[in-house]
Design an enzyme around this catalytic site. Structure first.
Site, PDB file in Angstrom:
ATOM      1  CG  ASP A 151       7.222  27.108 -19.428  1.00 24.78           C
ATOM      2  OD1 ASP A 151       7.764  27.573 -20.454  1.00 24.78           O
ATOM      3  OD2 ASP A 151       6.849  25.926 -19.333  1.00 24.78           O
ATOM      4  CG  ASP A 183      -4.730  36.746 -12.441  1.00 23.02           C
ATOM      5  OD1 ASP A 183      -3.785  37.118 -11.717  1.00 23.02           O
ATOM      6  OD2 ASP A 183      -5.893  36.659 -12.025  1.00 23.02           O
TER       7      ASP A 183
END
Ligand code: NAD
Length: 361
Positions: free
Chosen positions: A251, A227
């Site tokens: 990704d 994050d």
């Protein structure tokens, strides 16, 4: 893939769908040129993949194509997919060909550079000074993690669904080594991204990566939670040089990094196995909205070829000459339609390919 028994290097070109054939045409032109100038001893052939392969052979990855892929030293892929095939069963969809090639050839290491040409810093979604000279490399594990983990599925009562995030030491170690090797050749800093505050898999990931770092004393290793990494990429991307992460996080982070560079038409990628054999492809898709109009930017495909020459064939000089020619063309103000610039310097797909070849001379 083919064992290197002779000197000729064999490339398989898989143009695919939409703008795939258009951008591959330009990459092929560049390949033929550098092959001659640098005496690279490369031969190339072509096969069908994606929607066009489904139309002709009834499946997106025909056996002949897979055979040819196994038999080649490297693959250049254009793009697959498009609205004509959107309603096919999952197994028959063009995108399945990519997963099939990655799995069959064990292409576990995905290298996604995000490089912003200094001539394009106005194209980025961030202010120019934040991204000027940005040059980072994301190394993503591509054949493991939650996208492939078992069990997966739906509960019997259809009230829940599940996937499994799993990595074993061996899988982490091999992608870790690819990343350390890359960092060693660049600025010698590596940031490993995980979610070790929540996920057991990430705790193992962190242990293994930390362990490997003993073999690379010159590389400074740091760890970051995913994050925070996402936030830092848009706050101050130039703090990173090489990042390594698992399939799911990679990704997402590699797409964030792609946007920092402004145009998706500029970004190459490589997917390698443990013999440095691999598949090289632009990051973009088949762009059905502009297909067949000569509007596609071929630079991502041409830079994918440059990556191939560097990573699969160690032809660093030929590779650098392509990158240099692209920079020269951009510095002269030439642009394809997706890039901002003067109208009198706008080039079609094939004009851009030809201009890059002119500057190679
Ligand atoms: P896309 O990358 O094809 O297009 C997104 C936008 O970027 C479009 O507006 C397109 O015109 C533009 N664009 C893309 N490449 C460009 C280039 N080289 N030059 C100029 N402009 C370019 O993504 P999408 O629209 O989400 O997907 C279209 C199809 O491609 C779908 O079928 C999708 O599944 C497939 N796809 C394939 C791959 C692949 O083959 N690796 C990757 C992503 C998407």
């Amino acid at each position: 893939m083919r064992k290197k028994m002779d000197k000729l290097k064999q490339i398989l070109i898989l143009p695919g769908d939409g703008i795939g054939p258009e951008v591959c045409d330009e990459a092929r032109k560049v390949l033929i040129h550098v092959n001659e100038v640098y005496n690279l001893g490369i031969i190339h052939k072509e096969a069908a993949v994606g929607g066009i392969a489904y139309d002709t052979f009834g499946k997106p990855l025909p056996d002949e194509t897979l055979e040819a892929a196994r038999d080649s030293d490297a693959i250049l892929l254009g793009a697959v997919g498009g609205p004509a095939w959107d309603n096919l069963d999952y197994q028959l969809r063009p995108e399945r060909a990519l997963l099939g090639l990655r799995a069959e050839l064990d292409l576990f290491a995905n290298l996604r550079p995000a490089i912003l040409s200094k001539h394009l810093s106005d194209s980025s979604s961030l202010r120019a000074e934040k991204v000027q000279d940005l040059d980072l490399l994301i190394v993503r594990e591509l054949t493991g993690g939650i996208y492939f983990g078992e069990p997966r599925g739906r509960s019997e009562d259809d009230q829940s669904a599940f996937n499994t995030m799993v990595y074993n030491r061996n899988e982490i170690e091999r992608i870790g080594r690819v990343a350390f090797e890359a960092a060693q050749k660049r600025n010698k800093t590596l940031c490993s991204v995980d979610k070790a505050n929540v996920l057991e898999v990430s705790v193992l990931w962190r242990d293994v990566i930390t362990n490997i770092s003993k073999d690379y004393p010159e590389v400074e290793l740091s760890h970051m939670l995913v994050d925070n990494a996402a936030m830092q990429l848009v706050r101050d991307p130039k703090q990173f040089d090489v990042m390594v992460t698992g399939n799911l996080f990679g990704d997402i982070l590699s797409d964030i990094a792609a946007m920092l560079t402004g145009s998706i038409g500029m970004l190459p990628s490589a997917s390698l196995n443990s013999n440095n054999q691999g598949m090289y492809e632009p990051v973009h898709g088949s762009a059905p909205d502009i297909a067949g109009q000569g509007l596609a930017n071929p630079i991502a495909a041409i830079l994918s070829l440059a990556m191939m020459l560097k990573y699969s064939f160690n032809e660093n000089k030929a590779s650098a000459s392509i990158e240099h020619a692209v920079e020269t063309v951009l510095s002269e103000g030439y642009r394809t339609n997706d890039l901002e610039g003067n109208d009198d310097k706008k080039l079609s797909t094939s004009q851009m390919g030809s201009k890059i070849i002119e500057r190679l001379n």
